[in-house]
Design an enzyme around this catalytic site. Structure first.
Site, PDB file in Angstrom:
ATOM      1  N   ASP A  12       5.256  -8.318  35.893  1.00 26.60           N
ATOM      2  CA  ASP A  12       6.470  -7.507  35.912  1.00 26.60           C
ATOM      3  C   ASP A  12       7.330  -7.917  34.706  1.00 26.60           C
ATOM      4  OD1 ASP A  12       8.682  -5.923  37.065  1.00 26.60           O
ATOM      5  OD2 ASP A  12       9.578  -7.891  37.456  1.00 26.60           O
ATOM      6  N   ASP A  14      11.342  -6.887  34.060  1.00 28.46           N
ATOM      7  CA  ASP A  14      12.745  -7.230  34.366  1.00 28.46           C
ATOM      8  C   ASP A  14      12.864  -8.276  35.473  1.00 28.46           C
ATOM      9  OD1 ASP A  14      13.660  -5.508  32.466  1.00 28.46           O
ATOM     10  OD2 ASP A  14      14.139  -3.885  33.856  1.00 28.46           O
ATOM     11  N   ASP A 200       9.074 -10.460  40.798  1.00 32.07           N
ATOM     12  CA  ASP A 200      10.290 -10.994  41.422  1.00 32.07           C
ATOM     13  C   ASP A 200      10.835 -10.142  42.563  1.00 32.07           C
ATOM     14  OD1 ASP A 200      11.126  -8.927  39.576  1.00 32.07           O
ATOM     15  OD2 ASP A 200      13.166  -9.633  39.896  1.00 32.07           O
TER      16      ASP A 200
HETATM   17 MG   LIG Z   1      11.498  -7.154  38.353  1.00 37.23          MG
END
Ligand SMILES: [Mg+2]
Length: 261
Positions: A12, A14, A200
């Site tokens: 991922d 961001d 995240d």
């Molecule tokens: Mg993310």
């Protein structure tokens, strides 16, 4: 010809490889260099659009690998400058505009926002925000209504074949493919010996669970992810530190632990 690959890393962007505040990955340079030395592949897997990811993929020198875009709703092929043409975005916008106003009013999608407004919400500059608005497969947005109205909103979308995934910031609507669906196809193509996934947010869970090794990158800006079953077996771990610092440490540790060098 398919590139040969021993280790394939799905990440991922961001809040994972890219710092939430500074939008850079400087603190992950050591692990990125290690991956390059090993000839390992890095597949970027993001809610970003193809036109956003293409620049990041080039800056990371990972053009030879496909990238998962728009939360898994689309794929950016190796060396391509854009995703293949698709009418899915227009179809999602049509379903939204046909929806009863009492539900529709609580959702503000990227297509509803002016570029200046999107800059304000995301902290992106104008060019970056315009890239984020060049969508092909999915519509991210913010939900401002009650939990109850959200349930009805999602049910109405589901009747039209549209599903929603909650990312770190946005609720993203699409015709159902997620990051793990694309990941499975990519693994099928490249047949790596080992796979690692880093993420995240809830929209990363399927990917974290599908990889040989999943790394949850701590994100203090959102609620912690629920405990995943494979954490008990040490197949899914969590970083102590957020963003690229945590990404870097966790990946270096894993490479050492598996003796992958
Ligand atoms: Mg993310």
């Amino acid at each position: 010809m398919v590139k040969e690959c021993f280790l394939l890393v799905f990440s991922d962007l961001d809040g994972t490889l890219i710092d939430h505040e500074t939008y850079t990955w400087d603190d992950a340079q050591e692990a990125l260099a290690r991956l390059r030395d090993m000839d390992a592949g890095l597949v970027l897997a993001s809610s970003k659009t193809a036109s956003e990811v293409v620049a990041i993929r080039t800056a990371l020198a990972q053009e030879a690998w496909p990238a998962i875009v728009e939360n898994g709703a689309g794929l950016l092929p190796p060396f391509a400058a854009d995703a293949p043409a698709s009418s899915e975005y227009e179809r999602i916008r049509l379903v939204l505009s046909d929806m009863p106003a009492d539900l529709r009013q609580h959702f503000r999608g990227f297509g509803d926002l002016g570029t200046a407004e999107l800059c304000q919400i995301t902290g992106l500059d104008t060019v970056a925000a315009q890239r984020a608005q060049q969508r092909s497969f999915s519509e991210p947005g913010l939900w401002f209504g009650s939990k109850d109205a959200k349930i009805r909103f999602l049910a109405t979308l589901r009747e039209q074949g549209i599903s929603a995934q909650q990312g770190g910031r946005f609720l993203t609507l699409s015709f159902g493919r997620n990051k793990a669906d694309q990941m499975r196809d990519i693994i099928g193509t490249y047949q790596p010996r080992y796979t690692v996934a880093l993420g995240d947010a809830p929209n990363d869970i399927a990917m974290l669970e599908h990889a040989d090794f999943g790394i949850i990158v701590t994100n203090p800006h959102g609620p912690p992810l629920p405990r995943l079953i494979r954490e008990d077996q040490g197949r899914v771990t969590r970083t102590q530190v957020a963003g690229p610092v945590g990404w870097n440490r966790a990946l270096l540790d894993l490479i050492d632990r598996l003796d992958l060098n």
